[in-house]
Write a protein that holds these residues in place. Structure first.
Motif, mmCIF file in Angstrom:
data_model
loop_
_atom_site.group_PDB
_atom_site.id
_atom_site.type_symbol
_atom_site.label_atom_id
_atom_site.label_comp_id
_atom_site.label_asym_id
_atom_site.label_seq_id
_atom_site.Cartn_x
_atom_site.Cartn_y
_atom_site.Cartn_z
ATOM 1 N N GLY A 17 0.812 -1.208 0.000
ATOM 2 C CA GLY A 17 0.000 0.000 0.000
ATOM 3 C C GLY A 17 0.846 1.257 0.000
ATOM 4 N N ALA A 20 2.443 1.600 -3.520
ATOM 5 C CA ALA A 20 1.426 2.035 -4.479
ATOM 6 C C ALA A 20 1.092 3.507 -4.275
ATOM 7 N N ILE A 37 -5.325 -1.056 1.625
ATOM 8 C CA ILE A 37 -5.096 -0.914 0.188
ATOM 9 C C ILE A 37 -4.224 -2.059 -0.319
ATOM 10 N N GLY A 41 -5.494 -4.836 -2.785
ATOM 11 C CA GLY A 41 -4.706 -4.924 -4.012
ATOM 12 C C GLY A 41 -4.214 -6.327 -4.285
ATOM 13 N N ALA A 45 -5.020 -8.321 -7.677
ATOM 14 C CA ALA A 45 -3.963 -8.908 -8.503
ATOM 15 C C ALA A 45 -4.103 -10.430 -8.576
ATOM 16 N N THR A 68 1.477 -4.975 -4.704
ATOM 17 C CA THR A 68 1.687 -3.601 -5.152
ATOM 18 C C THR A 68 1.026 -3.364 -6.503
ATOM 19 N N GLY A 70 -1.592 -4.882 -7.705
ATOM 20 C CA GLY A 70 -3.027 -4.798 -7.448
ATOM 21 C C GLY A 70 -3.419 -3.503 -6.760
ATOM 22 N N ALA A 71 -2.588 -3.034 -5.838
ATOM 23 C CA ALA A 71 -2.889 -1.778 -5.142
ATOM 24 C C ALA A 71 -2.809 -0.592 -6.093
ATOM 25 N N LEU A 74 -5.974 -0.596 -7.995
ATOM 26 C CA LEU A 74 -7.048 -0.098 -7.133
ATOM 27 C C LEU A 74 -6.999 1.422 -7.008
#
Length: 84
Positions: A17, A20, A37, A41, A45, A68, A70-71, A74
């Motif tokens: 988080g 990101a 987050i 995330g 991901a 990371t 995925g975050a 997001l």
């Protein structure tokens, strides 16, 4: 799930988080927000990357990279929604 797994899960979420938030400028949510987050995330991901044919290795470094990515997705979605 043992306490060690939960601690690692929270640490990976916090790092992901935070990273990101640095990459997607303008977002800083504090420690608890970064953990949330990062964890959300990681789920994003985990859903998207295999469907795109992208596989990552095992280990904590790959878990941080995975979460990371995925975050970042997001945070970019949040940014787009706030503009609309």
């Amino acid at each position: 799930m043992g306490i060690e797994s939960i601690i690692v899960f929270l640490i990976v979420g916090a790092i992901a988080g935070w990273l990101a938030g640095l990459i997607v400028s303008g977002y800083g949510f504090g420690l608890l927000g970064n953990i949330v987050i990062g964890i959300v995330g990681a789920f994003i991901a985990g859903f998207l990357l295999p469907r795109l044919g992208i596989g990552v290795g095992g280990g904590i470094l790959w878990a941080i990279i995975h979460a990371t990515i995925g975050a970042i997705i997001l945070l970019l979605l949040i940014k787009v929604i706030k503009r609309a």
